[in-house]
Write a protein that holds these residues in place. Structure first.
Motif, mmCIF file in Angstrom:
data_model
loop_
_atom_site.group_PDB
_atom_site.id
_atom_site.type_symbol
_atom_site.label_atom_id
_atom_site.label_comp_id
_atom_site.label_asym_id
_atom_site.label_seq_id
_atom_site.Cartn_x
_atom_site.Cartn_y
_atom_site.Cartn_z
ATOM 1 N N ARG A 46 0.542 -1.433 -0.129
ATOM 2 C CA ARG A 46 -0.211 -0.014 0.027
ATOM 3 C C ARG A 46 1.063 0.945 0.192
ATOM 4 N NH1 ARG A 46 -5.664 -1.121 1.826
ATOM 5 N NH2 ARG A 46 -5.407 -2.904 1.395
ATOM 6 N N PRO A 47 0.345 2.109 -0.305
ATOM 7 C CA PRO A 47 1.105 3.403 -0.314
ATOM 8 C C PRO A 47 1.832 4.090 0.406
ATOM 9 C CG PRO A 47 -1.167 3.469 -1.756
ATOM 10 C CD PRO A 47 -1.076 2.255 -0.729
ATOM 11 N N ALA A 48 2.653 4.332 1.260
ATOM 12 C CA ALA A 48 3.410 5.099 2.802
ATOM 13 C C ALA A 48 2.558 5.728 3.108
ATOM 14 C CB ALA A 48 4.594 5.768 2.022
ATOM 15 N N TRP A 49 1.777 6.770 2.366
ATOM 16 C CA TRP A 49 0.275 7.438 3.262
ATOM 17 C C TRP A 49 -0.321 6.928 3.921
ATOM 18 C CZ3 TRP A 49 -4.760 7.028 2.400
ATOM 19 C CH2 TRP A 49 -5.200 6.411 0.868
ATOM 20 N N TRP A 50 -0.854 5.397 3.223
ATOM 21 C CA TRP A 50 -1.985 4.860 4.028
ATOM 22 C C TRP A 50 -1.271 3.779 5.119
ATOM 23 C CZ3 TRP A 50 -2.817 -0.156 5.077
ATOM 24 C CH2 TRP A 50 -3.867 -0.611 5.306
ATOM 25 N N ARG A 51 0.167 3.604 4.590
ATOM 26 C CA ARG A 51 0.791 2.749 5.714
ATOM 27 C C ARG A 51 0.387 3.213 7.169
ATOM 28 N NH1 ARG A 51 4.168 1.484 2.194
ATOM 29 N NH2 ARG A 51 6.362 2.274 3.121
ATOM 30 N N PHE A 52 1.269 4.414 6.532
ATOM 31 C CA PHE A 52 1.314 5.610 8.471
ATOM 32 C C PHE A 52 -0.024 5.865 8.822
ATOM 33 C CE2 PHE A 52 1.219 9.912 8.974
ATOM 34 C CZ PHE A 52 2.148 10.158 10.249
ATOM 35 N N PHE A 53 -1.041 5.758 8.576
ATOM 36 C CA PHE A 53 -2.239 5.724 8.746
ATOM 37 C C PHE A 53 -2.613 4.942 9.260
ATOM 38 C CE2 PHE A 53 -2.152 10.315 6.442
ATOM 39 C CZ PHE A 53 -2.589 11.137 7.684
ATOM 40 N N HIS A 54 -2.133 3.753 8.905
ATOM 41 C CA HIS A 54 -3.045 2.349 9.414
ATOM 42 C C HIS A 54 -2.138 1.474 10.234
ATOM 43 C CE1 HIS A 54 -6.918 2.407 6.632
ATOM 44 N NE2 HIS A 54 -5.989 3.735 5.902
ATOM 45 N N HIS A 55 -0.724 1.774 10.820
ATOM 46 C CA HIS A 55 -0.080 0.990 11.107
ATOM 47 C C HIS A 55 0.295 1.499 12.870
ATOM 48 C CE1 HIS A 55 4.297 -0.043 11.222
ATOM 49 N NE2 HIS A 55 3.897 -1.286 12.709
ATOM 50 N N LYS A 56 -0.314 0.735 13.654
ATOM 51 C CA LYS A 56 -0.725 0.167 15.120
ATOM 52 C C LYS A 56 -0.027 -0.857 15.323
ATOM 53 C CE LYS A 56 -4.293 2.361 13.287
ATOM 54 N NZ LYS A 56 -4.574 4.405 13.074
ATOM 55 N N ARG A 57 0.774 0.131 16.544
ATOM 56 C CA ARG A 57 1.891 -1.180 17.512
ATOM 57 C C ARG A 57 0.801 -0.351 18.981
ATOM 58 N NH1 ARG A 57 7.392 1.113 14.670
ATOM 59 N NH2 ARG A 57 6.184 2.881 15.099
ATOM 60 N N TRP A 58 1.111 -1.542 20.012
ATOM 61 C CA TRP A 58 0.217 -1.354 21.447
ATOM 62 C C TRP A 58 1.781 -2.208 22.494
ATOM 63 C CZ3 TRP A 58 -2.952 -3.291 18.363
ATOM 64 C CH2 TRP A 58 -3.945 -3.530 18.313
ATOM 65 N N GLN A 59 2.576 -1.866 23.618
ATOM 66 C CA GLN A 59 2.587 -2.993 24.454
ATOM 67 C C GLN A 59 1.425 -2.067 25.473
ATOM 68 O OE1 GLN A 59 6.025 -4.891 24.651
ATOM 69 N NE2 GLN A 59 3.691 -5.378 26.091
ATOM 70 N N TYR A 60 1.062 -3.331 25.744
ATOM 71 C CA TYR A 60 -0.252 -3.671 26.563
ATOM 72 C C TYR A 60 0.854 -5.560 28.052
ATOM 73 C CZ TYR A 60 -3.871 -5.254 30.268
ATOM 74 O OH TYR A 60 -4.595 -5.954 30.914
ATOM 75 N N VAL A 61 0.615 -4.475 29.602
ATOM 76 C CA VAL A 61 1.072 -5.673 30.853
ATOM 77 C C VAL A 61 -0.747 -5.426 31.416
ATOM 78 C CG1 VAL A 61 2.537 -5.366 32.418
ATOM 79 C CG2 VAL A 61 3.467 -4.366 30.476
ATOM 80 N N GLY A 62 -0.501 -6.343 31.968
ATOM 81 C CA GLY A 62 -1.046 -6.833 33.436
ATOM 82 C C GLY A 62 -1.042 -7.623 34.327
ATOM 83 N N ILE A 63 -0.692 -7.435 35.360
ATOM 84 C CA ILE A 63 -0.244 -7.710 35.981
ATOM 85 C C ILE A 63 -1.249 -7.989 37.305
ATOM 86 C CG2 ILE A 63 1.288 -7.149 38.579
ATOM 87 C CD1 ILE A 63 2.628 -5.474 36.979
ATOM 88 N N ALA A 64 -1.436 -9.601 37.987
ATOM 89 C CA ALA A 64 -2.575 -9.712 38.686
ATOM 90 C C ALA A 64 -1.770 -10.175 40.196
ATOM 91 C CB ALA A 64 -2.917 -11.243 38.058
ATOM 92 N N THR A 65 -1.977 -10.070 41.365
ATOM 93 C CA THR A 65 -2.163 -10.281 42.828
ATOM 94 C C THR A 65 -2.843 -10.897 43.797
ATOM 95 O OG1 THR A 65 -1.930 -8.308 43.878
ATOM 96 C CG2 THR A 65 -0.251 -9.190 42.581
ATOM 97 N N ALA A 66 -3.040 -11.183 44.540
ATOM 98 C CA ALA A 66 -4.243 -11.262 45.811
ATOM 99 C C ALA A 66 -5.171 -10.215 46.091
ATOM 100 C CB ALA A 66 -3.504 -11.822 46.302
#
Length: 339
Positions: A46-66
């Motif tokens: 896809r064109p570079a402009w399309w990738r710019f608007f559609h490229h998504k990255r994320w880092q999620y962290v979950g921590i579970a304790t009592a």
């Protein structure tokens, strides 16, 4: 990966795009070394402009304790970025500390293409910040400094953990997506929220790092929970079945289509999550939730993440004896983004 683990899935490729530009679809054990969607073949490009608007990255962290559940994420949308973090107190059933900030493109956030040493994720806005880093192979840190004294300092150790899940595949009305999901990681650390200190030692963390070319309108339901010897990740929505997986006694097992039975208008009522292959059938009892609706004119997000416990049965194979599950702390999620 350590030899004691049974590898039910093939090992992760070095990259999800081959030398010929063709993407690889599937579920794999382990982590890929690099993701570069610019390497896609011309028929998929896809064109570079399309990738710019559609490229998504994320880092999620979950921590579970009592005592608590902590969730945080750094999201890079290309044209903007955002971060959130919260601490849910299980005794009061309420979120007692948190932050939520929109950033400035190219200035306030960094999310690596893959989870790797030297490719951390960071968000900073004035005195508030969220930082995630792999400091050595399979050893991680997360640091959160938010308003009103909310803070988290934690270390995760995955050196004795089961294999990661790496999944790559096509998405509807987008192009391609890839994600890494960790098994349960051992936690040490502490958090401050609402004037109280929470010890995190003995808890379990799970990591979700995603990188894809996604449609402007993206919807999903998600469920995740992890503890010693058991964990799962389920998604129903834009990515099909690719990231549905069960961790059981060191094995990473692919799961079928995820089914979510709940009332979107009453998300604190019980949920039921199961898979079409019969390997997972769990009831979810919420203890409370975090929700947030955003409308940025050009983008919007409707999000609710109940925190609670799962109970029911899982199986390592269709002909295996069921494993009883009770009191497994985790989250479910209903999410709709226009981004």
């Amino acid at each position: 990966m350590t030899a004691r683990f049974v590898l039910d899935l093939p090992p992760a490729p070095a990259a999800p795009v081959g030398p010929d530009g063709e993407p690889l679809a599937g579920r794999f054990c382990g982590r890929t070394a690099a993701i570069d969607w610019r390497a896609l073949a011309p028929r998929l490009a896809r064109p570079a402009w399309w990738r710019f608007f559609h490229h998504k990255r994320w880092q999620y962290v979950g921590i579970a304790t009592a005592d608590c559940f902590i969730g945080c994420a750094i999201v890079d949308l290309g044209w903007t970025n955002t971060a959130f973090a919260y601490l849910f107190d299980r005794r009061s059933g309420a979120v007692v500390g948190g932050l939520s900030r929109e950033g400035l493109p190219g200035l306030t956030a960094t999310v690596g293409d893959v989870p790797a040493v030297g490719a951390g994720s960071r968000f900073r806005w004035l005195g508030e910040r969220v930082a995630f880093e792999e400091t050595a192979p399979d050893r991680f840190t997360v640091r959160i400094h938010g308003p009103d004294g909310f803070a988290v300092e934690a270390e995760f150790d995955g050196r004795a953990a089961a294999p990661w899940l790496f999944a790559s595949g096509p998405v509807e009305d987008g192009l391609w997506h890839a994600t890494h999901k960790s098994p349960a990681l051992a936690v040490q650390g502490r958090a401050l929220a609402g004037g109280r200190e929470y010890r995190l030692d003995g808890g379990h963390a799970s990591l979700d790092h995603s990188n894809g070319l996604l449609p402007r309108d993206t919807r999903w339901r998600w469920a995740s929970a992890h503890a010693d010897g058991i964990g799962f990740n389920l998604q129903a929505g834009y990515f099909g079945d690719y990231e549905n997986a069960l961790w059981l006694d060191g094995r990473l097992i692919a799961l079928g289509t995820a089914e979510f039975d709940y009332d979107p208008a009453a998300t604190l009522a019980p949920w039921r999550v199961r898979t079409a292959d019969g390997l997972l059938d769990l009831a979810f009892t919420p203890e409370g939730e975090r929700r947030e609706d955003r409308n940025l004119l050009v983008a919007a997000s409707r999000y609710v993440q109940p925190v609670g416990t799962f109970a029911g049965q899982v199986r390592g194979a269709a002909d295996a004896a069921p494993r009883e599950v009770a009191g497994l702390l985790g989250v479910v999620e209903h999410h709709h983004s226009r981004w």
